[in-house]
Scaffold this motif. Sequence first.
Motif, PDB file in Angstrom:
ATOM      1  N   THR A  36      -3.134   5.106  22.868  1.00 14.76           N
ATOM      2  CA  THR A  36      -1.969   4.635  23.615  1.00 14.76           C
ATOM      3  C   THR A  36      -1.764   3.126  23.473  1.00 14.76           C
ATOM      4  O   THR A  36      -1.080   2.508  24.271  1.00 14.76           O
ATOM      5  CB  THR A  36      -2.029   5.027  25.109  1.00 14.76           C
ATOM      6  OG1 THR A  36      -3.236   4.537  25.674  1.00 14.76           O
ATOM      7  CG2 THR A  36      -1.967   6.529  25.298  1.00 14.76           C
ATOM      8  N   THR A  77      -7.994   8.446  29.320  1.00 15.13           N
ATOM      9  CA  THR A  77      -9.316   7.819  29.384  1.00 15.13           C
ATOM     10  C   THR A  77      -9.408   6.784  28.259  1.00 15.13           C
ATOM     11  O   THR A  77      -8.370   6.392  27.694  1.00 15.13           O
ATOM     12  CB  THR A  77     -10.431   8.893  29.294  1.00 15.13           C
ATOM     13  OG1 THR A  77     -11.705   8.262  29.350  1.00 15.13           O
ATOM     14  CG2 THR A  77     -10.340   9.729  28.031  1.00 15.13           C
ATOM     15  N   THR A  78     -10.611   6.334  27.975  1.00  9.88           N
ATOM     16  CA  THR A  78     -10.785   5.399  26.859  1.00  9.88           C
ATOM     17  C   THR A  78     -11.810   5.987  25.906  1.00  9.88           C
ATOM     18  O   THR A  78     -12.579   6.884  26.263  1.00  9.88           O
ATOM     19  CB  THR A  78     -11.327   4.032  27.326  1.00  9.88           C
ATOM     20  OG1 THR A  78     -12.533   4.260  28.065  1.00  9.88           O
ATOM     21  CG2 THR A  78     -10.324   3.299  28.193  1.00  9.88           C
ATOM     22  N   MET A 125     -11.544  -5.042  20.867  1.00  7.88           N
ATOM     23  CA  MET A 125     -11.494  -4.095  21.972  1.00  7.88           C
ATOM     24  C   MET A 125     -12.624  -3.081  21.895  1.00  7.88           C
ATOM     25  O   MET A 125     -12.596  -2.188  21.062  1.00  7.88           O
ATOM     26  CB  MET A 125     -10.139  -3.370  21.979  1.00  7.88           C
ATOM     27  CG  MET A 125      -9.004  -4.300  22.398  1.00  7.88           C
ATOM     28  SD  MET A 125      -7.397  -3.532  22.257  1.00  7.88           S
ATOM     29  CE  MET A 125      -7.501  -2.240  23.461  1.00  7.88           C
ATOM     30  N   PRO A 126     -13.637  -3.214  22.780  1.00  5.51           N
ATOM     31  CA  PRO A 126     -14.761  -2.272  22.753  1.00  5.51           C
ATOM     32  C   PRO A 126     -14.311  -0.829  22.990  1.00  5.51           C
ATOM     33  O   PRO A 126     -14.892   0.097  22.438  1.00  5.51           O
ATOM     34  CB  PRO A 126     -15.665  -2.755  23.886  1.00  5.51           C
ATOM     35  CG  PRO A 126     -14.906  -3.776  24.651  1.00  5.51           C
ATOM     36  CD  PRO A 126     -13.794  -4.263  23.792  1.00  5.51           C
ATOM     37  N   VAL A 127     -13.287  -0.657  23.812  1.00  4.75           N
ATOM     38  CA  VAL A 127     -12.743   0.692  24.035  1.00  4.75           C
ATOM     39  C   VAL A 127     -11.230   0.649  23.859  1.00  4.75           C
ATOM     40  O   VAL A 127     -10.604  -0.381  24.060  1.00  4.75           O
ATOM     41  CB  VAL A 127     -13.083   1.237  25.450  1.00  4.75           C
ATOM     42  CG1 VAL A 127     -14.569   1.514  25.597  1.00  4.75           C
ATOM     43  CG2 VAL A 127     -12.603   0.285  26.552  1.00  4.75           C
ATOM     44  N   ARG A 140     -14.639   4.748  22.696  1.00  2.00           N
ATOM     45  CA  ARG A 140     -15.286   3.637  21.980  1.00  2.00           C
ATOM     46  C   ARG A 140     -14.533   3.368  20.684  1.00  2.00           C
ATOM     47  O   ARG A 140     -13.938   4.274  20.115  1.00  2.00           O
ATOM     48  CB  ARG A 140     -16.732   4.004  21.603  1.00  2.00           C
ATOM     49  CG  ARG A 140     -17.628   4.233  22.771  1.00  2.00           C
ATOM     50  CD  ARG A 140     -18.450   2.998  23.109  1.00  2.00           C
ATOM     51  NE  ARG A 140     -18.683   3.004  24.549  1.00  2.00           N
ATOM     52  CZ  ARG A 140     -18.637   1.913  25.318  1.00  2.00           C
ATOM     53  NH1 ARG A 140     -18.421   0.724  24.787  1.00  2.00           N
ATOM     54  NH2 ARG A 140     -18.846   1.990  26.604  1.00  2.00           N
ATOM     55  N   ILE A 174      -4.388  11.179  21.680  1.00  2.00           N
ATOM     56  CA  ILE A 174      -3.682  10.140  20.932  1.00  2.00           C
ATOM     57  C   ILE A 174      -4.004   8.761  21.505  1.00  2.00           C
ATOM     58  O   ILE A 174      -4.282   8.616  22.691  1.00  2.00           O
ATOM     59  CB  ILE A 174      -2.149  10.367  20.940  1.00  2.00           C
ATOM     60  CG1 ILE A 174      -1.596  10.407  22.363  1.00  2.00           C
ATOM     61  CG2 ILE A 174      -1.783  11.641  20.199  1.00  2.00           C
ATOM     62  CD1 ILE A 174      -0.087  10.386  22.437  1.00  2.00           C
ATOM     63  N   MET A 196     -13.879  15.278  28.506  1.00  2.00           N
ATOM     64  CA  MET A 196     -14.450  13.928  28.639  1.00  2.00           C
ATOM     65  C   MET A 196     -15.736  13.807  27.819  1.00  2.00           C
ATOM     66  O   MET A 196     -15.977  12.794  27.160  1.00  2.00           O
ATOM     67  CB  MET A 196     -14.775  13.613  30.101  1.00  2.00           C
ATOM     68  CG  MET A 196     -13.593  13.208  30.960  1.00  2.00           C
ATOM     69  SD  MET A 196     -12.765  11.704  30.434  1.00  2.00           S
ATOM     70  CE  MET A 196     -13.971  10.453  30.863  1.00  2.00           C
ATOM     71  N   ARG A 210      -4.926   9.331  25.422  1.00  2.00           N
ATOM     72  CA  ARG A 210      -4.504  10.375  26.354  1.00  2.00           C
ATOM     73  C   ARG A 210      -4.273  11.677  25.605  1.00  2.00           C
ATOM     74  O   ARG A 210      -4.117  11.677  24.374  1.00  2.00           O
ATOM     75  CB  ARG A 210      -3.252   9.964  27.122  1.00  2.00           C
ATOM     76  CG  ARG A 210      -1.982   9.891  26.300  1.00  2.00           C
ATOM     77  CD  ARG A 210      -0.759   9.764  27.213  1.00  2.00           C
ATOM     78  NE  ARG A 210       0.448   9.424  26.484  1.00  2.00           N
ATOM     79  CZ  ARG A 210       1.304  10.323  26.002  1.00  2.00           C
ATOM     80  NH1 ARG A 210       1.065  11.611  26.109  1.00  2.00           N
ATOM     81  NH2 ARG A 210       2.395   9.920  25.371  1.00  2.00           N
ATOM     82  N   PRO A 260      -7.575   2.753  24.826  1.00  2.00           N
ATOM     83  CA  PRO A 260      -7.037   3.783  25.713  1.00  2.00           C
ATOM     84  C   PRO A 260      -6.461   4.971  24.924  1.00  2.00           C
ATOM     85  O   PRO A 260      -5.813   4.772  23.896  1.00  2.00           O
ATOM     86  CB  PRO A 260      -5.936   3.043  26.479  1.00  2.00           C
ATOM     87  CG  PRO A 260      -5.542   1.900  25.611  1.00  2.00           C
ATOM     88  CD  PRO A 260      -6.780   1.508  24.861  1.00  2.00           C
ATOM     89  N   ASN A 308     -16.366  11.084  24.915  1.00  2.00           N
ATOM     90  CA  ASN A 308     -17.388  10.062  25.050  1.00  2.00           C
ATOM     91  C   ASN A 308     -18.394  10.056  23.891  1.00  2.00           C
ATOM     92  O   ASN A 308     -19.201   9.150  23.781  1.00  2.00           O
ATOM     93  CB  ASN A 308     -18.092  10.181  26.411  1.00  2.00           C
ATOM     94  CG  ASN A 308     -17.198   9.661  27.526  1.00  2.00           C
ATOM     95  OD1 ASN A 308     -16.236   8.931  27.273  1.00  2.00           O
ATOM     96  ND2 ASN A 308     -17.480  10.040  28.768  1.00  2.00           N
TER      97      ASN A 308
END
Lengths: 116, 421
Positions: free
Chosen positions: A111, A50-51, A59-61, A53, A109, A79, A65, A63, A83
Amino acid sequence: MNIVCIVCPNGCCIEVNRNGDQLEMSGNLCERGRKFVEAELTNPTRSLTTTMRSNSEIMPVIPVRTDGEIPKDMMFDVMAVINQGCVKVPVKCGDIVVKDILGTGCNMIATCSVNI
Amino acid sequence: MNKEKLYDVVVIGGGPAGLAAALSADEKGASVLLIEREARLGGILKQCIHDGFGLVRFGKKMAGPEYAQTFIDKIEKSKVHISLLTFATSIEKCDDGVRLTLVNCDGVETIIAKSLVLSTGCRERTARQIAIHGTRPAGVYTAGSAQYYTNVLGYMPTKKCVILGSGDIGLIMARRLTLEGATVIGVYEAKPTPSGLTRNIHQCLHDFNIPLYTSQTVTRVFGKERLEAVEVTMVDENMCPIKGTSKIIECDSLILSVGLIPENELAESLNVACDNRTKGPVCDQNYMTMQDGIFVCGNALHVNDLVDYVSESGEGAGKSAAQYQNEKRRLVEINPDNSFLYVVPQRLNLEKPIDSVVMFFRSNIERGKTKLSVTVDDKEVYTKIYRALRPPEMERISIDFTKLPIDEKSVIKLSLKEVSK
Ligand SMILES: Cc1cc2nc3c(=O)[nH]c(=O)nc-3n(C[C@H](O)[C@H](O)[C@H](O)COP(=O)(O)OP(=O)(O)OC[C@H]3O[C@@H](n4cnc5c(N)ncnc54)[C@H](O)[C@@H]3O)c2cc1C
Ligand code: SF4
């Protein structure tokens, strides 16, 4: 019963039959398929990507995992935690951004690497 | 007059194909310029945050950005010149190779490349390329744009959506949007079988109880400014809507996952011959197009499902581009019969090694146990038995063509035949 192995792109369709407490399988091209089916029938697990913040300027978000597999039914709980979080830059690909998330034994972590 | 900068190899596109091409050309000692129109390297992988990349190459599951990062880290340490936020607007042949016009915030610049690698990736088919009636409200996106909004910009494009098409990007977005709290009402596929990988149907749809409806398509969209509903209808074998089977589904977005086509505007401007089946340039085993000195790799050549093979083609193209000497080619055509969706490469250059020619193919339909046979002048040079073949799953083979005598007049054929159990 048929179970599709999702471990690699081959996506073998594995036929599973219960014979007493033995599981008979056919259709899997490798041993990882057997392990996958055994886990699917007892405690199915998945990796989660996922991503999150971040305070990066570009980069607002970012990535992220899990570095292993978490129980499938905990995906939405994990999640919710992610979030709430924020990744502080600079961050390097592979850096832990949340340790042992919800006691699953898995870390989240990053990515990708972001400097600013 | 200003002297134009000269490079041995110029690579256009900084996705996984271009990164691999630039690195391998650099390793062969060429002076290399890599051009990317976006602010960051990585191409489409920047938004492919899911895992499943790198299994063939690195033996582990990586996320897209992570796979790209291993190449970006390497290229930053190499001698490759990188030009970001730079768009290659035109290319023309010249005495020394090709002349490129580049546009970036510093203005317009022309450079000369002895050889050129096109690694511009692919683009998505859009609503205009498929037939849907009705208004044109906001809320109709391609799966790739939905992925870009969610994974790169960090905002949700939908609360409640329908996905049209069962391509992998759509399946992956069904899971992604569900995890972020949206409702995916269903994935609708006009064909009788899904077009994405089986594993994606399982881990992206079944895991989240998202229904998949085959032989059904979206026939109409409703809504003035924002999408309010779509009409879905069953279709027959000829993809014609069946009367009386329509139903209306309320949703705020329609996400189209109806396939990708190679991005080849630049190739077209060079009059590079294209293959109707791949929609990308025709090339030989060294990834050289039918224009000498112009190479192509990655999704610009044909749409790949595994990034590992994209990198492999990039490396091949980069190496060949670095070694390019403007020598004459002796080309033989490779003729797949119509049991294939396509086969790449389409030509064999007999002046170059032919002892381990890597070929990629897709079957045109789902097949059970099948024998692939490659013949030279009707004699078999290679065979392989497959348990099953599916169009979404690309196959890779490596053939030794030195086993049989071969010259420019030889006829190379490929065929697929189902074998009974
Ligand atoms: C949504 C999606 C999901 C995928 N999922 C998987 C997966 O799970 N596992 C897997 O192994 N593979 C997956 N793939 C496949 C794999 O990621 C792609 O095949 C691969 O990224 C293609 O690489 P490329 O370098 O050819 O193209 P791209 O990554 O598209 O890169 C092309 C680059 O060229 C640049 N460019 C284009 N035109 C110009 C120009 N005129 N001037 C300058 N720059 C230009 C673009 O900005 C872009 O950065 C997926 C692909 C997509 C699209
Ligand atoms: S059984 Fe082995 S080869 Fe088949 S999908 Fe699973 S991991 Fe891949």
